[in-house]
Design a protein around this motif. Structure first.
Motif, PDB file in Angstrom:
ATOM      1  N   ALA A 194       2.621  17.635  -0.887  1.00 59.60           N
ATOM      2  CA  ALA A 194       3.154  17.159  -2.172  1.00 59.60           C
ATOM      3  C   ALA A 194       2.230  16.046  -2.673  1.00 59.60           C
ATOM      4  CB  ALA A 194       4.572  16.635  -1.989  1.00 59.60           C
ATOM      5  N   PRO A 195       1.984  15.968  -4.001  1.00 61.95           N
ATOM      6  CA  PRO A 195       1.042  14.958  -4.491  1.00 61.95           C
ATOM      7  C   PRO A 195       1.351  13.539  -3.991  1.00 61.95           C
ATOM      8  CG  PRO A 195       1.591  16.461  -6.265  1.00 61.95           C
ATOM      9  CD  PRO A 195       2.453  16.850  -5.091  1.00 61.95           C
ATOM     10  N   SER A 196       2.633  13.170  -3.925  1.00 63.31           N
ATOM     11  CA  SER A 196       2.971  11.818  -3.469  1.00 63.31           C
ATOM     12  C   SER A 196       2.491  11.590  -2.041  1.00 63.31           C
ATOM     13  CB  SER A 196       4.482  11.575  -3.573  1.00 63.31           C
ATOM     14  OG  SER A 196       5.204  12.681  -3.064  1.00 63.31           O
ATOM     15  N   ALA A 197       2.752  12.554  -1.154  1.00 61.24           N
ATOM     16  CA  ALA A 197       2.342  12.403   0.237  1.00 61.24           C
ATOM     17  C   ALA A 197       0.825  12.526   0.381  1.00 61.24           C
ATOM     18  CB  ALA A 197       3.043  13.445   1.105  1.00 61.24           C
ATOM     19  N   ALA A 198       0.216  13.439  -0.353  1.00 58.31           N
ATOM     20  CA  ALA A 198      -1.231  13.636  -0.243  1.00 58.31           C
ATOM     21  C   ALA A 198      -1.983  12.397  -0.713  1.00 58.31           C
ATOM     22  CB  ALA A 198      -1.658  14.870  -1.042  1.00 58.31           C
ATOM     23  N   ALA A 199      -1.557  11.819  -1.838  1.00 61.49           N
ATOM     24  CA  ALA A 199      -2.204  10.602  -2.333  1.00 61.49           C
ATOM     25  C   ALA A 199      -2.026   9.467  -1.322  1.00 61.49           C
ATOM     26  CB  ALA A 199      -1.626  10.208  -3.691  1.00 61.49           C
ATOM     27  N   ALA A 200      -0.827   9.334  -0.770  1.00 58.52           N
ATOM     28  CA  ALA A 200      -0.562   8.269   0.203  1.00 58.52           C
ATOM     29  C   ALA A 200      -1.422   8.442   1.449  1.00 58.52           C
ATOM     30  CB  ALA A 200       0.924   8.259   0.574  1.00 58.52           C
ATOM     31  N   ARG A 201      -1.567   9.679   1.912  1.00 52.68           N
ATOM     32  CA  ARG A 201      -2.364   9.926   3.126  1.00 52.68           C
ATOM     33  C   ARG A 201      -3.845   9.666   2.885  1.00 52.68           C
ATOM     34  NH1 ARG A 201      -0.903  13.110   7.738  1.00 52.68           N
ATOM     35  NH2 ARG A 201       1.348  13.428   7.885  1.00 52.68           N
ATOM     36  N   ILE A 202      -4.357  10.036   1.720  1.00 52.42           N
ATOM     37  CA  ILE A 202      -5.788   9.789   1.461  1.00 52.42           C
ATOM     38  C   ILE A 202      -6.049   8.284   1.380  1.00 52.42           C
ATOM     39  CG2 ILE A 202      -7.592  10.029  -0.282  1.00 52.42           C
ATOM     40  CD1 ILE A 202      -6.655  12.913  -0.651  1.00 52.42           C
ATOM     41  N   VAL A 203      -5.153   7.554   0.739  1.00 55.57           N
ATOM     42  CA  VAL A 203      -5.316   6.101   0.718  1.00 55.57           C
ATOM     43  C   VAL A 203      -5.199   5.547   2.138  1.00 55.57           C
ATOM     44  CG1 VAL A 203      -4.238   3.945  -0.033  1.00 55.57           C
ATOM     45  CG2 VAL A 203      -4.655   5.771  -1.681  1.00 55.57           C
ATOM     46  N   ALA A 204      -4.235   6.013   2.906  1.00 59.77           N
ATOM     47  CA  ALA A 204      -4.079   5.547   4.291  1.00 59.77           C
ATOM     48  C   ALA A 204      -5.336   5.835   5.105  1.00 59.77           C
ATOM     49  CB  ALA A 204      -2.864   6.211   4.936  1.00 59.77           C
ATOM     50  N   SER A 205      -6.012   6.906   4.756  1.00 57.14           N
ATOM     51  CA  SER A 205      -7.204   7.311   5.494  1.00 57.14           C
ATOM     52  C   SER A 205      -8.393   6.386   5.221  1.00 57.14           C
ATOM     53  CB  SER A 205      -7.526   8.761   5.108  1.00 57.14           C
ATOM     54  OG  SER A 205      -8.886   9.024   5.165  1.00 57.14           O
ATOM     55  N   GLY A 206      -8.471   5.833   4.009  1.00 58.56           N
ATOM     56  CA  GLY A 206      -9.566   4.919   3.665  1.00 58.56           C
ATOM     57  C   GLY A 206      -9.164   3.467   3.819  1.00 58.56           C
ATOM     58  N   ASN A 207      -7.886   3.229   4.019  1.00 57.37           N
ATOM     59  CA  ASN A 207      -7.362   1.864   4.017  1.00 57.37           C
ATOM     60  C   ASN A 207      -6.379   1.734   5.169  1.00 57.37           C
ATOM     61  OD1 ASN A 207      -6.274  -0.628   3.368  1.00 57.37           O
ATOM     62  ND2 ASN A 207      -6.161  -0.208   1.168  1.00 57.37           N
ATOM     63  N   ARG A 208      -6.884   1.348   6.356  1.00 60.51           N
ATOM     64  CA  ARG A 208      -6.057   1.347   7.572  1.00 60.51           C
ATOM     65  C   ARG A 208      -5.227   0.086   7.705  1.00 60.51           C
ATOM     66  NH1 ARG A 208      -6.185   6.377   9.826  1.00 60.51           N
ATOM     67  NH2 ARG A 208      -5.781   5.537  11.900  1.00 60.51           N
ATOM     68  N   ARG A 209      -5.553  -0.948   6.949  1.00 57.95           N
ATOM     69  CA  ARG A 209      -4.883  -2.226   7.197  1.00 57.95           C
ATOM     70  C   ARG A 209      -3.737  -2.503   6.242  1.00 57.95           C
ATOM     71  NH1 ARG A 209     -10.477  -5.567   7.622  1.00 57.95           N
ATOM     72  NH2 ARG A 209     -11.339  -4.419   9.388  1.00 57.95           N
ATOM     73  N   SER A 210      -3.647  -1.758   5.153  1.00 60.23           N
ATOM     74  CA  SER A 210      -2.656  -2.092   4.134  1.00 60.23           C
ATOM     75  C   SER A 210      -1.725  -0.907   3.914  1.00 60.23           C
ATOM     76  CB  SER A 210      -3.375  -2.485   2.836  1.00 60.23           C
ATOM     77  OG  SER A 210      -2.468  -2.597   1.767  1.00 60.23           O
ATOM     78  N   LEU A 211      -0.638  -0.876   4.693  1.00 57.62           N
ATOM     79  CA  LEU A 211       0.334   0.204   4.557  1.00 57.62           C
ATOM     80  C   LEU A 211       0.926   0.260   3.168  1.00 57.62           C
ATOM     81  CD1 LEU A 211       2.211  -0.476   7.889  1.00 57.62           C
ATOM     82  CD2 LEU A 211       0.972   1.629   7.367  1.00 57.62           C
ATOM     83  N   GLU A 212       1.154  -0.910   2.555  1.00 61.09           N
ATOM     84  CA  GLU A 212       1.783  -0.943   1.242  1.00 61.09           C
ATOM     85  C   GLU A 212       0.895  -0.274   0.194  1.00 61.09           C
ATOM     86  OE1 GLU A 212       0.841  -3.482   2.994  1.00 61.09           O
ATOM     87  OE2 GLU A 212      -0.279  -4.934   1.819  1.00 61.09           O
ATOM     88  N   SER A 213      -0.429  -0.325   0.373  1.00 58.70           N
ATOM     89  CA  SER A 213      -1.330   0.350  -0.571  1.00 58.70           C
ATOM     90  C   SER A 213      -1.097   1.854  -0.553  1.00 58.70           C
ATOM     91  CB  SER A 213      -2.792   0.066  -0.224  1.00 58.70           C
ATOM     92  OG  SER A 213      -3.103  -1.277  -0.471  1.00 58.70           O
ATOM     93  N   ALA A 214      -0.945   2.406   0.638  1.00 61.95           N
ATOM     94  CA  ALA A 214      -0.749   3.851   0.746  1.00 61.95           C
ATOM     95  C   ALA A 214       0.593   4.260   0.139  1.00 61.95           C
ATOM     96  CB  ALA A 214      -0.839   4.278   2.211  1.00 61.95           C
ATOM     97  N   VAL A 215       1.642   3.499   0.427  1.00 60.58           N
ATOM     98  CA  VAL A 215       2.957   3.830  -0.127  1.00 60.58           C
ATOM     99  C   VAL A 215       2.926   3.729  -1.656  1.00 60.58           C
ATOM    100  CG1 VAL A 215       5.410   3.228  -0.171  1.00 60.58           C
ATOM    101  CG2 VAL A 215       4.114   3.044   1.973  1.00 60.58           C
ATOM    102  N   ALA A 216       2.275   2.694  -2.177  1.00 58.24           N
ATOM    103  CA  ALA A 216       2.201   2.521  -3.632  1.00 58.24           C
ATOM    104  C   ALA A 216       1.467   3.691  -4.276  1.00 58.24           C
ATOM    105  CB  ALA A 216       1.519   1.199  -3.979  1.00 58.24           C
ATOM    106  N   ALA A 217       0.399   4.165  -3.656  1.00 53.24           N
ATOM    107  CA  ALA A 217      -0.319   5.317  -4.213  1.00 53.24           C
ATOM    108  C   ALA A 217       0.604   6.527  -4.267  1.00 53.24           C
ATOM    109  CB  ALA A 217      -1.568   5.624  -3.392  1.00 53.24           C
ATOM    110  N   GLY A 218       1.443   6.689  -3.248  1.00 51.58           N
ATOM    111  CA  GLY A 218       2.418   7.771  -3.269  1.00 51.58           C
ATOM    112  C   GLY A 218       3.383   7.638  -4.434  1.00 51.58           C
ATOM    113  N   VAL A 219       3.841   6.423  -4.686  1.00 53.22           N
ATOM    114  CA  VAL A 219       4.745   6.186  -5.818  1.00 53.22           C
ATOM    115  C   VAL A 219       4.053   6.545  -7.134  1.00 53.22           C
ATOM    116  CG1 VAL A 219       5.947   4.377  -7.139  1.00 53.22           C
ATOM    117  CG2 VAL A 219       6.096   4.403  -4.631  1.00 53.22           C
ATOM    118  N   LEU A 220       2.770   6.200  -7.238  1.00 60.40           N
ATOM    119  CA  LEU A 220       2.043   6.437  -8.492  1.00 60.40           C
ATOM    120  C   LEU A 220       1.874   7.917  -8.801  1.00 60.40           C
ATOM    121  CD1 LEU A 220      -0.607   3.604  -8.165  1.00 60.40           C
ATOM    122  CD2 LEU A 220       1.341   3.697  -9.729  1.00 60.40           C
ATOM    123  N   ALA A 221       1.887   8.757  -7.757  1.00 57.96           N
ATOM    124  CA  ALA A 221       1.752  10.200  -7.988  1.00 57.96           C
ATOM    125  C   ALA A 221       3.013  10.812  -8.592  1.00 57.96           C
ATOM    126  CB  ALA A 221       1.410  10.907  -6.678  1.00 57.96           C
TER     127      ALA A 221
END
Lengths: 255, 255, 255, 255
Positions: free
Chosen positions: A67-94
Motif C-alpha cells: 500500500a502506498p502508505s506502507a511503501a513510502a514509510a518503508r523506503i524512508v525507513a530504509s534511508g533513514n534508520r535513526r528517525s522512526l517518526e520520519s518514516a511514519v510521517a511519510a506514510g501519513v503523507l501518502a
C-alpha cells in the motif's frame, strides 16, 4: 500573541481533561477507541457506536507493505534508520486523494445527497439515480465505490451488517446502498468498497466529511508503525532497488 | 509569549533584509547560491567560494527515481495527487543517516580529526592512521568513504580539483585525502565519495557539521521536485505495484 | 515490477547525466540555478533567464521565523533535536494553498486568461476586466494580488523591471499588469504581490502551473534550513510556550 | 525487483489477514487496541493486557494545542488548508527525542538495567543505584523521570496501579520504581513521569525499545487529528502571528 483557543483538552499543573473528562478516569474506565471518538465528537460513544467505530479503525489498519502508505514509510525507513517518526510521517503523507482520501469525498457526496433529498423533497433513491447519471455523463468516478476486482469487499458486508444490528444505520448507509443500486442500473456493478462503507457509517455517527480521512489516518498509522518496525528488524539500510529505464535525451555537451 | 529572536532575516512593512542586505539588492546583484551561502554563513561568498558551493549543490541535486528520496516522493505523489508539498516532504524525510546523512557524520569526523591533530600536536596523516585503525578494530564504517563499485567518483575528483584551483582546499580536504591513504593501507581501498568530498569542502568553507546534511537537502530538493512533476505528468495514480511475499503465520481463528 | 520510466536523470556505474549533460560538466560550467532550471525544463537557461530565475528564488528564500514554514520547522526542531530532516519537512508541509500556494493558482489564472484571449480573439485587457468582474461577483480572492498593507511589494517591481530589461516579459507579465489595472477600476487597488509577479514570469519562462509552487518550495527551503540551524544553535529544546485558553465543557464524570 | 517480505499482513483478492486472523473476524470480535497490539506483537492481548494498553494510549492521546506535536500541526494547518495529511504529518515529526522520544530511551535504560542485573547477579535496586550514580557524575538526564513541577503525575499512579492489579507488572515496573528511589537518595526527587511509566509497562508487555516511541505516536495522532480539525473549523488561514525580534547585522550594502 493572543492565546490559542481550544475546546478539546485542558490541563493544569497536575491533571489533564479531555472535553471535561479527567484523563485518569478515561484510562481506568474507557478504551482508546472511546477516546478517539470523544476527541472528535466531544462525547463518549454508546456501546454500539464504539463497536462500529472499532470495526472501522480495524478495517483500515493495514493492507500490507505494498500500500502506498506502507511503501513510502518503508523506503524512508530504509534511508533513514535513526528517525522512526520520519518514516511514519511519510506514510501519513501518502494518504492523499487517491489512497485513503475517498472517504472525505464520499462523505461529501453523502452529505450533499441527503441535503438534496430534503431540499427537493425526493427520496434518497431518486437522488442516487441523478447522482449516478451526472457522474456518468461527466465521466467522473464515484468515490467509495468499485474495486479493482469486481466482487464485494467482505469488510463492507461486515460494516453494514453491524450498523444495522446496532441500530446506527441511517441515511448514510441507505444512500450508499441506493448508490450501489443506481450504479448497477445505469453504469455497471460498482459495489460499495471499504471507503464507501466507512463513509456511510461515519456520516450516520455524526462526523463531518474531512474527519473521514482523519479516521483513515488514525487507523492506518497502527499498520504503518508495524511496517516500519519490521523494515528495521528484518532489512538492511538502503535495500530497496527499484529498476529504472531512462528514455530522455542522449549524452550531450554544454554549449 | 516572548518574541522569537533571530539574526537571519528582518522585515518591515515593505522591505526584507537577509543578514542586513535588502532582498531586492540581492535579487538584482546576487545568485541564489550566494543567498543560500549568506543565509547559512551570515556573509556573501567570494567568487571562488560560490563556484565551489554551486558545484556541491549541483553534485547532489539528483540521482534518478530509484534514490530513496525520489522513490519515497514518487510513491507519495502516486497516492496523493493534490498535495505536491506532501510528496516533496516525504523525499526530504528519506534523507536520513543512510542516504545523504553521511555528510553530517563525515564533517564531524573531520572536525574531531583536525581538533585532535592540534591538541596532540601530530600531523593530519597520523590522526588519519589512528582513525582508520580505530574504525577497523571497532568494525565501524568510515563516513564519506567507499562506493558500491570500487572506483573513484568523478564528482569527488572535480570537487577536489576545483577546491585546489580556487585556493579553498584546507585541512578538510587534506584530512579526507589522508583518510583515503590510511584506509588503503590498513583496511582496503575506500575512495572518498561525493558525501566525503562535499564534507571536506564544506568544512573548509567554515560550515558546522549538521549543515552538511542541510546542504544535501537543499541540493536534492531540486531533483525531488522534478521527479514529483514527472510522476504527475507521466504516470497514473496508484500505479506502483511492489511485489510482496508473506511468510507470517497461516490463517487462524480468534479463540 | 515494471521498471520506472524517467527522462530526467540517467546514471551508469560511474557517471550521472541530467537531461543528457554529464553532472561533472555542470559542476564545472553551470550554476545551481541553471541546474534547477534544467531539471524542470529539460534545457539550460539563457543568461537572461538565469538572472530572472535567480531573482525569483532569492525573492522567496526567507521571510523570518514567523512565516508558517519557518514557524512549523522551528517548533518541530524544538521537540526533535536529532532529526534535522523532520524539521525541514514540516516547513515544506506548511507551504500549502494559503502560504506559497498562490503561485500555482495564479499561474492557472494566467494560463486560463491567455487561452481565453486567444480563443475569443479579445485582448488580455478585456479578459482581465472579465476575470476581475467574475471574482468580484463570486466574492473570490484573486491569487497573486493584494497585500496586508496597501502598498507595492518592492520585489514585484524588481522582478517586472528585470523581466522587461531581459526581454523575457511576455503574456504573463502583460496579463498580471492588466489584472492590476482591472482590479483597481472594479474592486480596489490590489497590487501584484511577489506570488503574482513570480507566477507571471514563470509563465513567460514556460513553466506549468504546479511548478510555481515547487519553485517556491525550492527557494524557501534555503531559508527554512537556516531557521532550523539557528533554532538548534540559539535555543533550548521544548522552549516554545504558546499561551492557551480553554473554552470547552467544564470537568464532568463518566456516566 | 525481489518481492518485499512481510510477516504482518497478507491479502488475496478478497480477504485480508493480520498475523493470520481474517480482518473481518477482528472487526466483529476485537477492538482497535487489540489490533494495534496484534500488529506489533504478533498475538492478541489478554483482557488485562488490553486494559493496560488502552490506558497507555489514552494517557498520551492529547495534551492541548501547545504541545509541539499539536502546535506544529496547527501552524501547518493554518498555511495549508487543503491537505489535512500534511498537518498531521507535521505533528508526527515533532515527536522527536525531546517530545515523546523519552519512551524509547527509557525502554533502553530498562532493557540495559535488567540485563545487567542478570549478568552481574545483582538486584534491580543495586543496578538502579549505579545507574543513578553514573547519570549524576556524567550530568546526564534520566529518561522518563522528572517533571517541570515536582509532583507526581497522576497518570503514572494509575498505570502502575493497573499494572499491579492486572498482574502485568514485572521487572520493568520494579526497575523504574527502584530508579525513583535511587534518584531520590542520590540526586533529588525525580518522580517517574508518564513516559517512564509507559516505558516500564511496555517493557513488561514484551515490546522492544523503539516501539515505545511508535506507541506514543499512535496514541498522540488521535489528539493531533482533533487539533487539526478544530483549527480548520474555528480559525482563519494564516492566523498565527508569532512576535519576532531581530538582533542580526544592521542594513548594509553589497560590495
Amino acid at each position: 500573541m493572543d492565546p490559542w483557543r481550544t475546546g478539546i483538552t485542558d490541563s493544569d499543573e497536575t491533571n489533564i481533561f479531555i472535553h471535561g473528562y479527567d484523563v485518569t478516569s478515561l484510562m481506568r474506565q474507557a478504551t482508546f477507541t472511546d477516546t478517539i471518538f470523544l476527541l472528535h465528537q466531544g462525547r463518549l460513544p454508546s456501546k454500539e457506536e464504539r463497536a462500529l467505530f472499532d470495526a472501522i479503525l480495524i478495517g483500515v489498519s493495514d493492507h500490507g507493505p505494498a500500500a502506498p502508505s506502507a511503501a513510502a514509510a518503508r523506503i524512508v525507513a530504509s534511508g533513514n534508520r535513526r528517525s522512526l517518526e520520519s518514516a511514519v510521517a511519510a506514510g501519513v503523507l501518502a494518504m492523499g486523494d487517491a489512497h485513503g482520501g475517498a472517504a472525505c469525498d464520499c462523505m461529501q457526496m453523502i452529505t450533499d445527497g441527503v441535503a438534496r433529498a430534503q431540499r427537493e423533497s425526493i427520496s434518497l433513491q431518486d437522488v442516487a439515480i441523478r447522482t449516478a447519471a451526472d457522474a456518468k455523463s461527466e465521466r467522473r468516478r464515484l468515490p467509495g465505490m468499485g474495486h479493482r476486482v469486481h466482487t464485494d469487499d467482505p469488510r463492507t458486508r461486515v460494516l453494514f451488517e453491524m450498523a444495522r444490528t446496532c441500530g446506527v444505520a441511517g441515511d448514510g448507509v441507505a444512500f450508499m446502498q441506493a448508490m450501489e443500486e443506481a450504479a448497477r442500473l445505469q453504469i455497471r456493478p460498482l459495489p460499495v468498497n471499504i471507503d464507501g462503507a466507512l463513509s456511510a457509517i461515519l456520516y450516520d455517527l455524526g462526523f463531518l466529511p474531512p474527519v473521514g480521512k482523519l479516521i483513515f489516518i488514525i487507523g492506518r498509522v497502527a499498520g504503518v508503525t508495524a511496517q516500519v518496525m519490521e523494515e528495521h528488524k528484518r532489512e538492511k539500510p538502503m535495500r530497496v532497488r527499484i529498476p529504472v529505464v531512462y528514455d530522455g535525451p542522449p549524452p550531450r555537451e554544454i554549449k
